[in-house]
Design a protein around this motif. Structure first.
Motif, short mmCIF file in Angstrom:
data_model
loop_
_atom_site.label_atom_id
_atom_site.label_comp_id
_atom_site.label_asym_id
_atom_site.label_seq_id
_atom_site.Cartn_x
_atom_site.Cartn_y
_atom_site.Cartn_z
N TYR A 1 32.83 17.79 17.31
CA TYR A 1 32.52 16.95 18.55
C TYR A 1 31.53 15.72 18.00
CZ TYR A 1 30.93 14.70 22.93
OH TYR A 1 30.68 13.80 23.82
N LYS B 1 35.61 17.75 26.68
CA LYS B 1 34.65 17.09 26.10
C LYS B 1 34.84 15.99 25.03
CE LYS B 1 30.57 18.49 24.53
NZ LYS B 1 29.60 19.25 23.96
N LYS C 1 35.18 11.94 25.55
CA LYS C 1 34.35 10.75 24.32
C LYS C 1 35.40 10.03 23.78
CE LYS C 1 31.98 10.99 20.12
NZ LYS C 1 31.18 11.86 19.20
#
Length: 398
Positions: free
Chosen positions: A165, A199, A203
């Motif tokens: 991530y 997620k 982003k």
């Protein structure tokens, strides 16, 4: 002949040598026990074998280039009719999307991976994944001039989702999760993977607020059928429920279904992405008998359950025996085991357990396993093959 390198595409000039066994200049010797390619050594369901035999008389005919029957069968299997009915998407012809429009077929998972590189990667695009993992992905990134962004696995050999991530930037085009992972055999529960996917796309939206750029998340579930965790679920569920960000979930008939030699893999994704991927050069290169066999194989889920049960039984036996021999055994969730030398091993034990030595000693006994990344990887064969492997390991180590 002049220097051939000068003739190559730039990405091929700098491509490292592939670590994949499939790309090594060797062939499998005759009369050996193959525990090195994660095959299902029980083979396909007997009914599928009979169908294949009956189909030989039609090999003079081209296959259905669009693989419509198999796509429809896969769509039915996953209940994609409800997904299509609830969606408002249209296909490239302006028609409402059909259930089969969510399905991509390729000549094995590797071909599907190559298709993704051909369709999505521009030179310099970043592709984020963990290593060690399935070597087809770094090969694909190199082939199309992308940039590898390789995150180490966690200390317990799992994909580092937090590290991946953090590695996502405005240059990221693809994010890849292999679950269960190959060669380590570890997996991450579906709920954590789904949270990670959401997620990443959140982003990506922050990184590209004013354009249409996005991150394509790929989840390779080649070994999904072998996971023994009732709370685990496939990311296909996200597509089924109408998730509208770029998500591609890969599956294969090569592993649990026992059809590796027929080279049929598939993916589930949104119809707009599937239409785009069908532009790839390899989108039509599967065999007619392969399509027929895979279509039939979906009907025999009791056989897949039997294969899974046998795999778990044999896997537990091999894991326990390797632990008794002193090896570090990574908790397995697929049809293979990743094992190596424990940290507290003595110098003598390290010499006996050296992965290359173990692999070579087994090869002399006509048993083939792998030795990736400072470890060994053994596929789970039949009960008889597993006992043969353990007997040889006792000779080698003791």
């Amino acid at each position: 002949m002049k220097n051939v390198t000068a003739l190559l595409r730039d990405s091929m000039k700098v491509k490292p040598a592939s670590k994949r066994g499939a790309r090594q200049k060797t062939s499998t010797p005759k009369g050996v026990t193959r525990l090195n390619f994660n095959e299902n050594n029980y083979g396909p369901a007997p009914e599928v074998t009979k169908l294949l035999i009956d189909s030989i008389g039609r090999v003079n005919e081209y296959q259905d280039f669009f693989a419509i029957d198999l796509k429809q069968k896969i769509a039915d299997f996953y209940g994609l009719d409800k997904t299509a009915e609830a969606a408002s998407e249209t296909n490239e012809f302006g028609e409402n999307s059909k259930p089969e429009d969510y399905v991509i077929i390729g000549a094995g998972s590797s071909a599907v991976i190559d298709m993704l590189g051909e369709i999505f990667i521009n030179p310099g695009d970043e592709v984020v994944y963990c290593m060690p993992s399935y070597e087809s992905f770094p090969d694909m990134v190199n082939d199309y001039g992308g940039k590898r962004v390789e995150i180490p696995l966690t200390a317990d050999y799992h994909f580092d989702l937090d590290g991946m991530y953090e590695a996502v930037t405005e240059k990221t085009k693809l994010v890849v999760v292999v679950n269960p992972n190959n060669p380590t055999g570890t997996y991450i529960n579906g709920a954590k993977i789904e949270k990670f996917i959401r997620k990443v796309h959140e982003k990506a939206a922050r990184l590209h607020p004013d354009d249409d750029q996005d991150v394509v998340v790929i989840v390779d579930e080649a070994y999904y059928e072998y996971v023994d965790d009732p709370t685990h679920y496939s990311m296909i569920e996200m597509v089924q429920k109408g998730y509208d960000r770029p998500l591609i979930v890969q599956r294969t008939f090569s592993k649990a279904y026992g059809l590796a030699g027929l080279r049929i893999g598939y993916a589930i994704t949104q119809p707009a992405l599937a239409d785009a991927i069908m532009k790839a050069c390899q989108a039509w290169n599967y065999s007619g008998p392969g399509l027929l066999a895979c279509e039939a194989a979906l009907d025999y889920q009791d056989y897949i359950k039997k294969v899974k049960a046998l795999n778990i039984e044999n896997r537990n036996y091999v894991a326990d025996e390797l632990k008794q021999l002193g090896f570090e055994v990574v908790p397995p969730a697929a049809n293979f085991i990743f094992f190596g030398i424990p940290e507290d091993a003595t110098a003598e034990e390290r010499e006996k357990m050296d992965p290359v030595r173990v692999k070579n000693e087994l090869a002399e006994r006509k048993i083939l396993i792998g030795a990736p990344n400072g470890h060994n990887r053994v596929s789970i064969g039949t009960a008889e093959e597993c006992k043969m492997f353990i007997a040889a390991m006792k000779e080698i180590v003791r």
